[in-house]
Write a protein that holds these residues in place. Structure first.
Motif, PDB file in Angstrom:
ATOM      1  N   HIS A 211       0.847  -1.192   0.000  1.00 29.82           N
ATOM      2  CA  HIS A 211       0.000   0.000   0.000  1.00 29.82           C
ATOM      3  C   HIS A 211       0.878   1.235   0.000  1.00 29.82           C
ATOM      4  N   PHE A 212       0.357   2.314  -0.614  1.00 30.73           N
ATOM      5  CA  PHE A 212       0.926   3.640  -0.368  1.00 30.73           C
ATOM      6  C   PHE A 212       0.302   4.139   0.939  1.00 30.73           C
ATOM      7  N   PHE A 213       1.075   4.889   1.711  1.00 30.87           N
ATOM      8  CA  PHE A 213       0.512   5.389   2.961  1.00 30.87           C
ATOM      9  C   PHE A 213       0.892   6.849   3.176  1.00 30.87           C
ATOM     10  N   ASN A 214       0.112   7.497   4.029  1.00 31.52           N
ATOM     11  CA  ASN A 214       0.462   8.819   4.556  1.00 31.52           C
ATOM     12  C   ASN A 214       0.428   8.738   6.071  1.00 31.52           C
ATOM     13  N   GLN A 215       1.354   9.395   6.715  1.00 30.77           N
ATOM     14  CA  GLN A 215       1.380   9.352   8.173  1.00 30.77           C
ATOM     15  C   GLN A 215       1.755  10.714   8.734  1.00 30.77           C
ATOM     16  N   THR A 216       1.135  11.050   9.856  1.00 26.75           N
ATOM     17  CA  THR A 216       1.398  12.328  10.525  1.00 26.75           C
ATOM     18  C   THR A 216       1.717  12.037  11.973  1.00 26.75           C
ATOM     19  N   PHE A 217       2.770  12.665  12.479  1.00 26.33           N
ATOM     20  CA  PHE A 217       3.127  12.522  13.896  1.00 26.33           C
ATOM     21  C   PHE A 217       3.193  13.888  14.538  1.00 26.33           C
ATOM     22  N   LEU A 218       2.870  13.920  15.830  1.00 22.80           N
ATOM     23  CA  LEU A 218       3.193  15.092  16.621  1.00 22.80           C
ATOM     24  C   LEU A 218       4.219  14.606  17.646  1.00 22.80           C
ATOM     25  N   LEU A 219       5.410  15.188  17.582  1.00 27.34           N
ATOM     26  CA  LEU A 219       6.465  14.775  18.508  1.00 27.34           C
ATOM     27  C   LEU A 219       6.639  15.842  19.568  1.00 27.34           C
ATOM     28  N   THR A 220       6.809  15.403  20.821  1.00 23.63           N
ATOM     29  CA  THR A 220       7.138  16.403  21.837  1.00 23.63           C
ATOM     30  C   THR A 220       8.496  16.081  22.441  1.00 23.63           C
ATOM     31  N   ALA A 221       9.156  17.152  22.851  1.00 24.26           N
ATOM     32  CA  ALA A 221      10.518  17.031  23.350  1.00 24.26           C
ATOM     33  C   ALA A 221      10.523  16.921  24.861  1.00 24.26           C
TER      34      ALA A 221
ATOM     35  N   TRP B 112      12.772  12.698  22.130  1.00 18.45           N
ATOM     36  CA  TRP B 112      11.498  12.977  21.461  1.00 18.45           C
ATOM     37  C   TRP B 112      10.575  11.782  21.546  1.00 18.45           C
ATOM     38  N   LYS B 113       9.319  12.060  21.854  1.00 13.06           N
ATOM     39  CA  LYS B 113       8.327  10.984  21.929  1.00 13.06           C
ATOM     40  C   LYS B 113       7.095  11.374  21.115  1.00 13.06           C
ATOM     41  N   ILE B 114       6.352  10.359  20.718  1.00  8.95           N
ATOM     42  CA  ILE B 114       5.158  10.590  19.911  1.00  8.95           C
ATOM     43  C   ILE B 114       3.961  10.897  20.811  1.00  8.95           C
ATOM     44  N   ALA B 115       3.352  12.053  20.588  1.00 10.47           N
ATOM     45  CA  ALA B 115       2.133  12.389  21.318  1.00 10.47           C
ATOM     46  C   ALA B 115       0.912  11.920  20.521  1.00 10.47           C
ATOM     47  N   SER B 116       1.015  11.997  19.192  1.00 11.07           N
ATOM     48  CA  SER B 116      -0.091  11.591  18.322  1.00 11.07           C
ATOM     49  C   SER B 116       0.442  10.986  17.047  1.00 11.07           C
TER      50      SER B 116
END
Lengths: 410, 196
Positions: free
Chosen positions: B162-172, B181-185
């Motif tokens: 599959h082609f995919f799209n992904q979005t992350f919100l990283l907080t420090a 850095w960790k993933i919040a979302s």
């Protein structure tokens, strides 16, 4: 010269050499030619003709692209016994664990897989990882690894449509998107200044395809493309990130004119805190170039927004990813734009066309404006319009606005 | 010089606070050799003053952008390699209360994430697009945050590519020596989700 053999009655297959043609679904098998016959008989086997129970002896074969093996065979899972002994498979990684190659017995001894790993137990466990249904390895009953059972139950969850944490958020987001794209598609994007905070950020990117690094189709977006996987220059990385609302709107104004298909929007609202609302929109749009129909693009746009009032949002971060639409995404026919106010100019209709609109509206249940749009897009071919509508109904792509009988502009 | 003294006060206070957030308190002050390879680590953040004060101007926008890019690049390398090769370690990259939206399915919290990633077949990711933006502190209560967007292809065992799209919100999460850095979302979607 190729001969087609019917293998349905064969129980086993001795293979001396394997040759794959990844371009076609078949794979070729070369039998060792008879000494007197300088033409190698090449056996073309179609996947569906593979016999059901098949001890398949690949021993002593030249290195084969086992990586291509199971993807070219539709019934790979029917192979019960796989003999890879002395086969020059280079490393476990080359075995395609994708398409269901799941033998129950396997001989891998003397396979150079053995030499890739420091010790036999690592080799065994990586083979077991690749072929979870293995019951016998090198004629010894394989001890199932501890996660043996779990591997068999792994599956992808069912994919679903838009996600919102609540109906209230859904309304808020959809309302924002309607307003945003109304202006975005209006021909003058200056009106978007009010949608962004002073210190908002915007950047855009397009896909990088290693096989086609410089496609001409997305050329209008190339100059702004901020793909930092490929773009290493820190100065350019900074420059391509627009960080004031004026710079942002200036950039948006020079992008091609668009017409977004609101009915195609799939939204994931992935975060909400008391300060911020974050969501990603997936959909398609047409690039409007004069009167001729232009390309259909697909996009994913991520917004980080801050509530500006109880019913509106202001954008803090905006990332736009544009790509060519896949064939299934460019559905023909009704391309439903963001609803425009009734006052937008509509060409006057002939008597016949008016009657068609009325009839279509009655039959379809859509209001007059959408019926007219549907017919217009199908070049006033009533049958075609009806077909398109049926297709969209089946896909649940008719927006609520099309069905309301009140004036859509209100 | 007065300006810098204010900075040090702030820094000392923040150092005390950051121990509270750090998940492995015994290791927070040791060198990079002690961190696990799943951690996404970049150099320490530039001194950040409390929002609204004049000192905020001392860190210019270019620094935020550079830092965001560095975090994003480091993160993406580690994330997809961990996903493909050390799946069980993947949840270490997520905050306790992180949320994942995966093709419209919502997964919240470490335990649910753990089960989710266990259930997902083994994967082979290929990322060919990466973009990132710093997120203004207006949205984040002075916790440094980066928006990361990726795209590419993925093949899950037993499924087509599959082609995919992904979005992350990283907080420090800052320590004196580095930033973790960790993933919040996390929001993930196949481009052809509707036909899969």
């Amino acid at each position: 010269m190729h001969k087609l053999y019917d293998l349905s009655s064969r129980q086993s297959l001795e293979v001396q050499r394997l040759r794959f043609d990844p371009a076609s679904v078949t794979f070729g098998v070369e039998m060792v030619p008879n000494p007197g016959n300088d033409m190698a008989a090449s056996l073309q086997i179609h996947g569906e003709n593979m016999p059901k129970l098949l001890p398949w002896n690949l021993s002593n074969t030249k290195p084969c692209q086992l990586a291509g093996l199971s993807t070219t065979m539709q019934n790979a899972s029917n192979i019960k016994n796989l003999n890879l002994a002395s086969n020059e498979v280079k490393s476990a990684g080359k075995l395609d664990k994708g398409q269901g190659l799941e033998p129950e017995e396997m001989s891998a001894d003397r396979n150079s897989l053995c030499t890739t790993f420091p010790d036999k137990s690592t080799n065994i466990s990586s083979i077991l990882e690749l072929f979870p249904k293995l019951l016998s390895l090198d004629s010894q009953e394989s001890r199932p690894p501890t996660n043996f059972g779990i591997e068999a139950h792994k599956r992808l969850p069912t994919c679903k449509g838009s996600f919102f944490e609540s109906d209230a958020l859904k309304s808020l987001v959809l309302q924002f998107l309607r307003r945003y794209y109304l202006t975005y598609d209006s021909g003058d994007r200056q009106g978007l200044l009010g949608a962004y905070l002073d210190k908002a950020c915007f950047s855009l990117s397009i896909p990088f395809n290693p096989e086609d690094p410089a496609p001409s189709s997305l050329c209008e977006y190339v100059k702004d493309n901020r793909n930092i996987k490929k773009l290493k220059d820190p100065h350019l990385r900074l420059q391509l990130l627009k960080s004031t609302k004026h710079d942002i709107v200036r950039s948006l104004c020079v992008l091609p004119a668009t017409q977004h298909d609101f009915s195609s929007f799939v939204v994931d609202q992935w975060l909400q805190t008391e300060r911020v609302l974050c969501f990603s929109v997936n959909g398609v749009f047409k690039e409007v170039v004069g009167k001729s129909q232009s390309s259909v693009r697909a996009f994913t746009r991520t917004f980080i927004a801050i509530p500006a009032s109880s019913s509106s949002l202001c954008i803090l971060n905006d990332q736009l990813f544009v790509r060519d639409a896949h064939p299934k995404e460019t559905h023909s026919g009704l391309f439903i734009p963001v609803p425009t106010p009734a006052s937008s100019s509509v060409p006057t209709l002939s008597q016949e066309q008016q009657e068609m609109v009325q009839a279509f509206s009655t039959q379809s249940g859509m209001n007059l404006q959408w019926s007219q749009k549907c017919l217009h897009d199908s070049h006033w071919d009533y049958t075609k319009a009806a077909q398109v509508l049926a297709l969209l109904k089946a896909q649940c792509k008719i927006p609520e606005e099309a069905l309301t009988q009140t004036d859509p502009g209100s | 010089m007065r300006r810098f003294r204010g900075h040090w006060e702030d820094w000392r206070r923040r150092r005390e606070r950051s121990d509270y957030f750090h998940e492995r308190p015994g290791r927070s002050h040791s060198g990079s050799g002690s961190r696990t390879r799943e951690d996404v680590v970049t150099p320490p953040l530039p001194e950040q003053a409390a929002s609204g004060s004049q000192m905020a101007m001392s860190v210019d926008f270019k620094t935020y952008v550079d830092q965001a890019c560095r975090a994003a690049e480091e993160f993406v390398n580690i994330y997809y390699e961990t996903m493909d090769k050390r799946r069980r370690a993947l949840i270490r990259l997520y905050l306790d209360k992180a949320t994942l939206i995966w093709n419209g399915n919502v997964v919240t919290g470490l335990e649910a994430l753990n089960n989710f990633f266990e259930m997902l077949p083994s994967s082979e990711f290929q990322v060919n697009m990466l973009d990132c933006q710093p997120v203004h502190e207006q949205a984040t209560q002075a916790q440094t945050t980066v928006l990361v967007v990726t795209s590419g292809t993925v093949k899950f065992d037993g499924n087509k590519q599959h082609f995919f799209n992904q979005t992350f919100l990283l907080t420090a999460q800052s320590t004196p020596n580095n930033t973790v850095w960790k993933i919040a979302s996390d929001c993930f979607r196949f481009q052809d989700w509707a036909s899969s």
